[in-house]
Enzyme design. Structure first.
Site, short mmCIF file in Angstrom:
data_model
loop_
_atom_site.label_atom_id
_atom_site.label_comp_id
_atom_site.label_asym_id
_atom_site.label_seq_id
_atom_site.Cartn_x
_atom_site.Cartn_y
_atom_site.Cartn_z
N GLU A 118 15.54 -35.11 -31.07
CA GLU A 118 14.84 -34.36 -30.02
C GLU A 118 13.76 -33.48 -30.66
OE1 GLU A 118 17.49 -31.69 -27.90
OE2 GLU A 118 18.64 -31.27 -29.70
N HIS A 137 35.46 -14.08 -40.22
CA HIS A 137 35.05 -15.33 -39.59
C HIS A 137 35.92 -15.65 -38.37
CE1 HIS A 137 32.72 -15.91 -43.21
NE2 HIS A 137 32.17 -17.00 -42.69
N ARG A 184 34.29 -7.23 -40.21
CA ARG A 184 33.74 -8.59 -40.15
C ARG A 184 34.78 -9.60 -40.61
NH1 ARG A 184 31.41 -12.22 -43.59
NH2 ARG A 184 29.63 -13.40 -42.79
N ARG A 223 24.98 -25.23 -17.32
CA ARG A 223 25.00 -25.50 -18.76
C ARG A 223 25.44 -24.27 -19.55
NH1 ARG A 223 19.57 -27.67 -21.36
NH2 ARG A 223 19.04 -25.48 -21.15
N TYR A 232 22.95 -19.18 -25.25
CA TYR A 232 21.84 -18.64 -24.47
C TYR A 232 21.32 -19.67 -23.48
CZ TYR A 232 18.30 -21.35 -27.07
OH TYR A 232 17.54 -22.37 -27.58
N1 PDD Z 1 14.80 -25.00 -25.32
N2 PDD Z 1 16.49 -29.49 -26.91
C1 PDD Z 1 16.49 -28.28 -27.50
C2 PDD Z 1 16.93 -28.18 -28.92
C3 PDD Z 1 16.07 -27.15 -26.78
O1 PDD Z 1 16.08 -25.95 -27.38
C4 PDD Z 1 15.61 -27.31 -25.45
C5 PDD Z 1 15.15 -26.13 -24.62
C6 PDD Z 1 15.64 -28.59 -24.88
C7 PDD Z 1 15.20 -28.85 -23.47
O2 PDD Z 1 16.13 -28.33 -22.55
P1 PDD Z 1 15.66 -27.81 -21.12
O3 PDD Z 1 14.93 -28.93 -20.49
O4 PDD Z 1 16.92 -27.50 -20.43
O5 PDD Z 1 14.78 -26.62 -21.34
C8 PDD Z 1 16.09 -29.66 -25.64
C9 PDD Z 1 14.41 -23.78 -24.66
C10 PDD Z 1 13.20 -23.92 -23.80
C11 PDD Z 1 14.30 -22.68 -25.70
O6 PDD Z 1 15.16 -22.64 -26.57
O7 PDD Z 1 13.40 -21.86 -25.63
#
Ligand code: PDD
Length: 280
Positions: A181, A102, A100, A51, A32
């Site tokens: 993160e 895997h 289904r 990305r 996504y």
């Molecule tokens: N998430 N790390 C994770 C695990 C994330 O899910 C996101 C973004 C980021 C930051 O990426 P970016 O700067 O490209 O948004 C880092 C989005 C906002 C979400 O899942 O809703």
């Protein structure tokens, strides 16, 4: 009523459905993207599109639309839904497979869904003036966090731990107590006028906001380093902040009960936030 693009058609979101044999539903076998729309413009559109296709490639999911086609559908959804502020959500799963199994068949038709959600970024501006609280949570996710996959259970657990603690975001740490993160953001600290964030590898997502901020830092000759930092370094940071498509740059003033620095949003962080907003 929100309109959704689903496999070539534009339908009301409430009528946009996929089968329960969808591999996204069965195995979270899909990817996504979340792209912000701010002041009627997409933020970092190309970075997100790029990305998305990197994630598809890493997952070996082949779609019959190219980047330009996804871009024009995304723009059309924004237009139909008259979205001036919020996000456009894109989700692509490997497709339906019955029975289904895997192991995936090679001839599946991916399910492609694109729709928009209103989000009040003005509210986030106010929040940024105060800064946010975060909570620490172990990084229990799978080991390919570089792929923006819809397999988000680890992130969901972390986010809800944060919610229970009245925190805006969970900050994830690995087995060595190093910060990876946020549950849906990149995490940064500033120490002695240097910005530090986790290096790009399988453990974190290559954040588009992270990428954009790095170019802003370079342009403004602000020191930065991509290196791992510990929980202790986070707690002792001069400033801390998170970056994501939905928060832009958000100051962190608390980590659980611990206050960062003087408990106020860092001046550099606020400067970066306004430089970022000016740049989009
Ligand atoms: N998430 N790390 C994770 C695990 C994330 O899910 C996101 C973004 C980021 C930051 O990426 P970016 O700067 O490209 O948004 C880092 C989005 C906002 C979400 O899942 O809703």
């Amino acid at each position: 009523m929100t309109t959704c693009y689903i496999n070539g058609k534009y339908k009301p979101l409430s009528q946009s459905t996929v089968s329960i044999t969808d591999r996204g539903y069965q195995f979270s076998d899909g990817v996504y993207e979340v792209i912000a729309v701010f002041k009627n413009e997409f933020v970092d559109f190309k970075l997100h599109l790029n990305r998305l296709f990197v994630s598809l490639k890493k997952m070996d999911i082949k779609i019959n639309l190219n980047e330009n086609q996804i871009e024009s559908i995304t723009k059309k959804i924004k237009k139909i839904n008259q979205l001036e502020m919020g996000i456009v959500y894109i989700q692509i799963t490997r497709g339906d497979q019955n029975p289904r199994e895997h192991k995936y068949s090679n001839n599946l038709k991916p399910n492609i869904v694109i729709y928009s959600i209103f989000k009040n970024f003005e509210y986030l501006n106010k929040l940024a003036q105060k800064g946010v609280k975060t909570s620490l949570y172990p990084d229990v996710r799978w080991q390919r966090s570089d792929i923006k996959s819809i397999s988000l259970l680890g992130n969901v657990l972390a986010a809800n731990h944060a919610k229970k603690n009245k925190s805006h975001e969970a900050v994830l740490f690995d087995k060595r107590n190093m910060i990876t993160e946020g549950n849906s953001s990149s995490i940064w600290i500033i120490k002695k006028n240097k910005c530090i964030t986790h290096p790009l590898n399988f453990r974190i997502l290559k954040g588009c906001t992270r990428h954009k901020l790095i170019s802003i830092l370079k342009k403004n000759k602000f020191k930065f380093e991509e290196k791992k930092f510990s929980i202790k370094s986070l707690l002792n940071a001069d400033e801390a902040f998170m970056t994501s498509a939905t928060n832009f740059i958000m100051p962190i003033i608390k980590v659980d009960k611990h206050t960062i620095s003087n408990g106020k949003p860092g001046l550099n962080t606020l400067k970066f936030r306004s430089l970022f907003i000016n740049a989009i």
